[in-house]
Design an enzyme around this catalytic site. Structure first.
Site, PDB file in Angstrom:
ATOM      1  N   SER A   7      -7.493  12.174  -7.530  1.00 31.52           N
ATOM      2  CA  SER A   7      -6.564  13.435  -7.581  1.00 31.52           C
ATOM      3  C   SER A   7      -6.630  13.802  -5.992  1.00 31.52           C
ATOM      4  CB  SER A   7      -7.069  14.376  -8.329  1.00 31.52           C
ATOM      5  OG  SER A   7      -6.791  15.702  -8.028  1.00 31.52           O
TER       6      SER A   7
ATOM      7  N   TYR B 175     -15.019  19.184 -11.655  1.00 28.75           N
ATOM      8  CA  TYR B 175     -14.084  18.260 -11.980  1.00 28.75           C
ATOM      9  C   TYR B 175     -13.706  17.676 -10.632  1.00 28.75           C
ATOM     10  CZ  TYR B 175      -9.334  16.353 -11.888  1.00 28.75           C
ATOM     11  OH  TYR B 175      -8.373  15.664 -11.732  1.00 28.75           O
TER      12      TYR B 175
ATOM     13  N   LYS C  49     -14.136  13.420  -9.260  1.00 26.43           N
ATOM     14  CA  LYS C  49     -13.103  12.384  -8.536  1.00 26.43           C
ATOM     15  C   LYS C  49     -13.710  11.917  -7.266  1.00 26.43           C
ATOM     16  CE  LYS C  49     -10.428  12.653 -12.031  1.00 26.43           C
ATOM     17  NZ  LYS C  49     -10.242  11.542 -12.526  1.00 26.43           N
TER      18      LYS C  49
HETATM   19  N1  UFG Z   1       0.097  28.572 -11.757  1.00 24.67           N
HETATM   20  C1  UFG Z   1       0.775  29.800 -12.167  1.00 24.67           C
HETATM   21  N2  UFG Z   1       0.549  30.335 -13.255  1.00 24.67           N
HETATM   22  C2  UFG Z   1       0.062  29.413 -14.451  1.00 24.67           C
HETATM   23  C3  UFG Z   1      -0.430  28.350 -14.025  1.00 24.67           C
HETATM   24  C4  UFG Z   1      -0.447  27.875 -12.810  1.00 24.67           C
HETATM   25  O1  UFG Z   1       1.144  30.749 -11.312  1.00 24.67           O
HETATM   26  O2  UFG Z   1       0.087  30.047 -15.482  1.00 24.67           O
HETATM   27  C5  UFG Z   1       0.390  28.147 -10.453  1.00 24.67           C
HETATM   28  C6  UFG Z   1      -1.016  27.974  -9.858  1.00 24.67           C
HETATM   29  O3  UFG Z   1      -1.661  28.966  -9.314  1.00 24.67           O
HETATM   30  C7  UFG Z   1      -0.683  26.752  -8.745  1.00 24.67           C
HETATM   31  C8  UFG Z   1       0.735  26.054  -9.502  1.00 24.67           C
HETATM   32  O4  UFG Z   1       0.752  26.935 -10.351  1.00 24.67           O
HETATM   33  O5  UFG Z   1      -0.260  27.456  -7.712  1.00 24.67           O
HETATM   34  C9  UFG Z   1      -0.107  24.970 -10.042  1.00 24.67           C
HETATM   35  O6  UFG Z   1      -1.058  25.134 -10.728  1.00 24.67           O
HETATM   36  P1  UFG Z   1      -1.744  23.953 -11.877  1.00 24.67           P
HETATM   37  O7  UFG Z   1      -2.638  24.835 -12.720  1.00 24.67           O
HETATM   38  O8  UFG Z   1      -0.477  23.322 -12.684  1.00 24.67           O
HETATM   39  O9  UFG Z   1      -2.238  22.666 -11.010  1.00 24.67           O
HETATM   40  P2  UFG Z   1      -3.322  22.917  -9.799  1.00 24.67           P
HETATM   41  O10 UFG Z   1      -2.667  22.690  -8.729  1.00 24.67           O
HETATM   42  O11 UFG Z   1      -4.214  24.095 -10.140  1.00 24.67           O
HETATM   43  O12 UFG Z   1      -3.988  21.635 -10.335  1.00 24.67           O
HETATM   44  C10 UFG Z   1      -3.858  20.339 -10.466  1.00 24.67           C
HETATM   45  C11 UFG Z   1      -4.110  19.621 -11.427  1.00 24.67           C
HETATM   46  C12 UFG Z   1      -5.735  19.461 -11.261  1.00 24.67           C
HETATM   47  C13 UFG Z   1      -6.089  18.821  -9.890  1.00 24.67           C
HETATM   48  C14 UFG Z   1      -5.477  19.727  -8.969  1.00 24.67           C
HETATM   49  C15 UFG Z   1      -5.505  19.035  -7.306  1.00 24.67           C
HETATM   50  O13 UFG Z   1      -4.241  20.001 -12.853  1.00 24.67           O
HETATM   51  O14 UFG Z   1      -6.214  18.379 -12.176  1.00 24.67           O
HETATM   52  O15 UFG Z   1      -3.948  19.773  -9.329  1.00 24.67           O
HETATM   53  O16 UFG Z   1      -4.826  20.169  -6.593  1.00 24.67           O
HETATM   54  F1  UFG Z   1      -7.205  18.686  -9.653  1.00 24.67           F
END
Ligand code: UFG
Length: 341
Positions: free
Chosen positions: A126, A151, A155
């Site tokens: 990841s 997590y 990785k």
């Molecule tokens: N976000 C919101 N509202 C929500 C959910 C997410 O604004 O309800 C935003 C987050 O703040 C972020 C973006 O949307 O800016 C993406 O968030 P996600 O939770 O969809 O994904 P992440 O980037 O946090 O996480 C993903 C994967 C992980 C991995 C990570 C690596 O889910 O498994 O990318 O950066 F580790």
């Protein structure tokens, strides 16, 4: 005879799409999944897409005897190892659960591969291994930072374990950016259990009326519109990257025993761009508000894709509009399935 590829976690979000793409590329997928974060309905979707019932074992990969049975039953050419826990927040709450499952699972997979002389594996890594990068886009040689969560640590450790076993095991290590979307037919897609943590399932469930409102986590970041930036990648493009990686392993084309590739589009999109694209392509409003920042969020990250394009010969073809269209189509199909049961 078709080469058999064992897909651990083959009924999960990325696993199920990869199974379909493997079949289409001429491989025979063999699935193992303990259904801890997936549903048997994914198998039905796969069957409808590939036209037959692939070999499926409902068992835990951390049990050597179970895993050995699969290697006894089939001559496996390569393994794609997806099976792992993946929720960042949950890993902070239950670190031992994450270390035990993610490290234990990988170690048993490798022990079984070694016992049966299988020496090719594709590993799900990841972009989380980069942490908050000093500069974007990130390259594969960008140094890793201390992992932000257990997590992320699993990785990083997984990559390390595979590098340490390079004397006998060839690895294609794929660092995924943000996988979203679904199969364009709506027959398989993401099935988050409970309240989704990730942006797209939360967004689609909100538009479907299951959730009241989407909260955008932070509107005051140092980015073009104040919201975080990610490299969203269509799950079908990601699945196709796995097929390329398997072909490279089986064709002995690797330049070294351990190769690592960024799997992203090379383009960053803000949360607001995602919402706007969804509204535009699907002609439907997303109820949302800007809320406080979520702790642990990286501000901006996207992939440098030169290496994967030039060496693996893979490039993402689907854009954000395709991702938003397919994600919404999947949510609509899910609603139909639920109302029929
Ligand atoms: N976000 C919101 N509202 C929500 C959910 C997410 O604004 O309800 C935003 C987050 O703040 C972020 C973006 O949307 O800016 C993406 O968030 P996600 O939770 O969809 O994904 P992440 O980037 O946090 O996480 C993903 C994967 C992980 C991995 C990570 C690596 O889910 O498994 O990318 O950066 F580790």
């Amino acid at each position: 005879m078709r080469n058999k590829v064992l897909v651990t976690g083959g009924l999960g979000f990325i696993g199920s799409h990869t199974v379909v793409c493997l079949h289409e590329a001429g491989f025979e997928p063999i699935i193992v999944d303990n259904l801890s974060n997936s549903e048997i309905s994914a198998l039905q979707g796969i069957e409808e897409l590939i036209g037959y019932s692939p070999a499926f074992y409902q068992s835990d990969i951390s049990e050597f005897p179970f895993l050995s049975k699969i290697f006894e039953d089939h001559e496996i050419s390569a393994v794609i190892h997806f099976a792992a826990f993946k929720a960042v927040g949950e890993s902070v709450e239950f670190p031992l659960k994450y270390y035990k499952n993610n490290m234990g699972g990988l170690i048993t997979v490798l022990e079984t591969m070694k016992a049966y002389n299988v020496n090719s594996v594709v590993f799900s890594s990841s972009c989380t291994v980069y942490g908050e990068p000093n500069q974007v886009p990130v390259l594969e040689i960008t140094p890793m930072k201390e992992a932000e969560s257990p997590y992320g640590a699993t990785k990083q450790m997984g990559e390390r374990i595979l590098r340490d076993n390079a004397s006998w095991c060839n690895t294609q290590c794929l660092r995924y950016f943000n996988p979203i979307g679904a199969h364009p037919t709506g027959k398989i897609g993401e099935l988050p259990l409970g309240i989704p943590n990730n942006l797209i399932p939360y967004l689609t469930q909100t538009v479907a009326g299951i959730r009241k409102e989407l909260t955008v986590f932070g509107g005051d970041y140092d980015t073009t519109d104040g919201t975080c930036i990610r490299d969203y990648i269509h799950v079908m493009d990601l699945a196709e990257a796995h097929v390329k990686a398997v072909e490279r392993l089986i064709g002995n084309q690797q330049l070294g025993s351990f190769e690592v590739f960024n799997i992203g589009t090379g383009k960053g999109s803000s949360v607001l761009e995602v919402i706007n694209t969804f509204e535009e392509i699907n002609q439907i409003k997303v109820p949302y508000k800007i809320g406080p920042r979520r702790s642990g969020d990286v501000v901006k990250v996207w992939a440098e894709t030169n290496k994967v394009e030039n060496i693996l010969g893979w490039k993402a073809h689907r854009n954000l509009s395709n991702m938003m269209k397919d994600a919404w189509n999947w949510q609509l199909e899910l609603a139909k399935k639920t109302s029929n049961t």
